[in-house]
Design an enzyme around this catalytic site. Structure first.
Site, PDB file in Angstrom:
ATOM      1  N   ASP A 117       0.824  -1.208   0.000  1.00 41.00           N
ATOM      2  CA  ASP A 117       0.000   0.000   0.000  1.00 41.00           C
ATOM      3  C   ASP A 117       0.859   1.258   0.000  1.00 41.00           C
ATOM      4  O   ASP A 117       0.509   2.267  -0.627  1.00 41.00           O
ATOM      5  CB  ASP A 117      -0.917   0.012   1.230  1.00 41.00           C
ATOM      6  CG  ASP A 117      -2.015  -1.032   1.135  1.00 41.00           C
ATOM      7  OD1 ASP A 117      -2.188  -1.607   0.036  1.00 41.00           O
ATOM      8  OD2 ASP A 117      -2.689  -1.270   2.153  1.00 41.00           O
TER       9      ASP A 117
ATOM     10  N   LYS B  85     -27.289 -14.257 -10.016  1.00 41.89           N
ATOM     11  CA  LYS B  85     -28.214 -13.127  -9.897  1.00 41.89           C
ATOM     12  C   LYS B  85     -27.854 -12.369  -8.618  1.00 41.89           C
ATOM     13  O   LYS B  85     -28.189 -12.785  -7.521  1.00 41.89           O
ATOM     14  CB  LYS B  85     -29.661 -13.597  -9.850  1.00 41.89           C
ATOM     15  CG  LYS B  85     -30.655 -12.439  -9.828  1.00 41.89           C
ATOM     16  CD  LYS B  85     -32.081 -12.939  -9.783  1.00 41.89           C
ATOM     17  CE  LYS B  85     -33.030 -11.741  -9.804  1.00 41.89           C
ATOM     18  NZ  LYS B  85     -32.847 -10.857  -8.639  1.00 41.89           N
TER      19      LYS B  85
END
Length: 693
Positions: free
Chosen positions: A47, A135
């Site tokens: 990071d 879905k």
């Protein structure tokens, strides 16, 4: 890739050419790292390294503001807090898809059989190839890119008009702000904004630690974050995105992609940096559809995000075009849901709710139980017949499920759990709210209060419906304020809303002068509306948004609708005898006509026009099929012209077909029509036929 931070001089000392080259290199590196981290879940640098490059880019852009572009990684959160969300009309409607009611293998079989029938296939024809996708239980989103830069993000809304949420969607790091050079000039990507379960749990933990509001489930948290006016708040929410389709896109003849299959389209989107679900698969025929439905369902709880079923789509895009659309749904796709999750709990009471149309709905008050991701304390019992059928009594231990994983309902009583005799529930003879008689009409399962707007419960529900976002959209008119307005007898009917003044509103509990003025401003704004919104807002039985639009489109004016006979109403698309009779009866009631007249007198207005002139019924009794892409007319426009001339437009070719209207890239329907000797017309031929030439 070379490190763009090597030998980095002071940004202020760099000339524009040097700064531009360094900025481009940093952006490319940051986009690459962000894709690895947010899309592939495979970070390649610490990071701190990412932060160092990001800060270097910020410094360069600050020193050379003329080089800032909208697709820069530093532009994800920007701008002031918005005053409200702006409506957006979709270039192509964002339609919902049909849901199969059979959650077992029969659902897959029914869809496959329907597709084969629409295409005119026989048992001798090969199996159809489908794409199977999860879905997602999130918020549908359309991302519009122009010249390969994200320019707009919009919610589905009512399918035709959504809300502009670009400022918030830019904060989702999985969504690319810019696209590669091989992407088309115009591209609208459609997909789902969602939140992982672990991220949702962590968010609620943070909210509790800060004494903030917690969220019911990941979908609600995602939807609320997307509709924030302040993008800085959205940026703190762990939102993610999956792409699953397209809206508007540059046509192949104008330099756009020419995909042959939906699966190939998804792979291209993936190559352009969009996340696509790993669980996407290919199936041939109903048996393989059912197998994938079962396989994905078995892994459902292990997925990091919520799904409530799978979506089947015909893979070949030409077959999708052949199948086309029903009024509001594609024929080439369907949602196949999973059985709802169920849990046992105790019925602590049965109460009645009085709805907008007077319907009395028994509701079971339950001991709190965690079902399908939410704590459930109430569940519908639908009507008296349902209670008797399931033999539900107070004190029973029952099984509760979230129907469609959304609406809680009582499945049944667990045998042997009833501790003592409890009397059966009885429907009262009088409304528990207003005391009016309760009746059940012949042929109906539901009991209704006859009080009408005399009943405070119906009055309150009618006001809330009228003020809803998809009706008159009166911001600030919520249930607590409606309770006060009705209880104080300031509002007895819909027109009274527009007679409210600052003095009366300011006197209400927790209603300061500023809030009162905001409501008056919202009421003033709502005076300019549309005919479909007004019709929907009236709360007519059986009339939803789609039917309201159909009525407005067919008749053109409110007076024409109010004066229409049952026979004239039956000519409107998708309106049957029950709806036609209900509409006719509503507008024949003097009280209802008076309400409409008063609302008009209060200044409610909308654009009106005469209904479109109908061609002579030259094609009465004829069966017509459309296929392919017509040069100037869309499929719906062509259908409207044909139906206005009396034709019945169907989806499949048979011996009963009178004409086939074929456009570019016509497929199997054209071959079938030629085989059967059915006349084939192009667009010009169709227009000539309609004109009687």
């Amino acid at each position: 890739m070379a490190d763009p931070l090597d030998h980095c001089p002071d940004p202020a000392q760099m000339d524009p050419a040097q700064a531009d080259a360094r900025i481009r290199a940093l952006r490319e590196q940051l986009v690459h790292w962000a894709h690895q981290y947010h899309v592939l879940d495979a970070p390649s640098v610490p990071d701190a390294e990412y932060d160092r490059a990001f800060q270097a880019l910020q410094a360069l852009e600050a020193a050379h503001p003329a080089l800032i572009t909208p697709d820069s990684p530093t532009r994800r959160v920007q701008g002031a807090v918005l005053q409200g969300l702006t409506p957006v009309r979709h270039a192509l409607p964002m339609l919902s898809i049909q849901t199969e009611t059979d959650t077992g293998a029969g659902g897959a079989q029914a869809f496959d059989a329907r597709v084969r029938r629409e295409l005119g296939l026989t048992d001798a024809d090969p199996a159809i190839e489908y794409v199977v996708e999860p879905k997602f239980d999130g918020l549908a989103m359309g991302l519009r890119y122009e010249n390969r830069r994200l320019v707009q993000a919009a919610t589905r809304g009512d399918g035709e008009i959504g809300e502009d949420v670009t400022h918030n969607i830019r904060t989702i790091r999985q969504i690319p702000l810019g696209l590669p050079d091989d992407a088309p000039a115009l591209l609208e990507v459609r997909g789902e904004v969602y939140m992982r379960r672990a991220d949702f749990d962590a968010l609620n933990q943070r909210q509790r630690a800060q004494s903030g509001k917690t969220f019911v489930n990941p979908r609600n948290a995602a939807a609320g974050a997307v509709r924030q006016l302040d993008a800085n708040i959205t940026a703190q929410r762990p939102l993610r995105f999956f792409a699953y389709g397209l809206g508007a896109v540059t046509a192949p003849g104008e330099g756009g992609p020419a995909w042959r299959t939906h699966y190939a389209l998804l792979q291209t989107l993936k190559s352009w940096g969009f996340p696509v679900a790993e669980q996407v698969g290919i199936a041939h025929g109903a048996s393989q559809l059912a197998a994938l439905h079962e396989q994905i369902g078995a892994r459902r709880d292990a997925l990091p995000y919520d799904i409530d079923g799978v979506v089947y789509k015909v893979n070949a895009l030409q077959l999708q075009r052949d199948l086309g659309f029903k009024t509001r749904e594609p024929r080439w796709a369907v949602a196949h849901k999973y059985p709802a999750q169920e849990m046992p709990t105790r019925v602590e009471g049965i109460e009645l709710q009085v709805g907008r149309t007077g319907k009395l709905t028994p509701v079971a008050r339950l001991a709190p139980v965690f079902v399908g991701g939410v704590t459930v304390t109430n569940a519908t019992l639908h009507n008296l017949f349902e209670i008797r059928k399931k033999q539900v009594r107070v004190g029973d231990t029952v099984t509760v499920r979230r129907a469609g994983d959304v609406i809680p309902e009582v499945v049944g009583v667990l045998p042997g759990q009833r501790s003592a005799y409890v009397a059966n529930f009885r429907m009262p003879a009088h409304c528990p709210v207003c005391g009016s008689a309760v009746v059940r009409e012949k042929g109906e399962a539901n009991h209704r209060c006859t009080g009408g707007l005399f009943c405070a419960a119906q009055r309150k529900e009618a006001l809330l419906h009228f003020a809803a976002r998809r009706a008159l959209d009166i911001e600030g008119l919520g249930d607590k304020l409606v309770d006060q307005l009705v209880d104080a007898e300031l509002v007895r009917g819909l027109p009274d809303l527009y007679r409210l003044d600052l003095v009366a509103l300011s006197a209400l509990d927790r209603m300061a002068e500023k809030s009162a003025q905001n409501l008056l401003d919202a009421l003033e704004k709502s005076r300019q509306t549309t005919l479909p919104r007004f019709l929907f807002g009236l709360g007519l039985r059986h009339v939803g948004e789609a039917t309201a639009k159909d009525l407005a489109r067919h008749f053109g004016t409110l007076d024409a609708i109010m004066n229409a006979s049952v026979e004239q109403l039956l000519q409107v698309s998708d309106i049957g005898p029950v709806v036609a009779q209900s509409l006719h009866c509503f507008f024949q009631q003097p009280h209802n006509r008076e309400v409409v007249a008063q609302l008009r007198a209060c200044g409610l207005r909308w654009p009106e026009g005469a209904p479109p002139e109908r061609p002579a019924q030259r094609l009465a009794g004829k069966s017509v099929v459309l296929t392919g892409t017509l040069p100037t007319l869309g499929r719906d426009a062509a259908r409207d012209l044909l139906e206005a001339a009396g034709a019945k437009v169907t989806g499949s070719v048979s011996k009963k077909t009178s004409y086939l209207i074929a456009g570019a890239e016509a497929g199997s329907k054209l071959a079938k029509a030629r085989e059967l000797g059915i006349p084939v017309l192009d667009e010009a031929g169709m227009l000539a036929l309609l004109a009687g030439e």
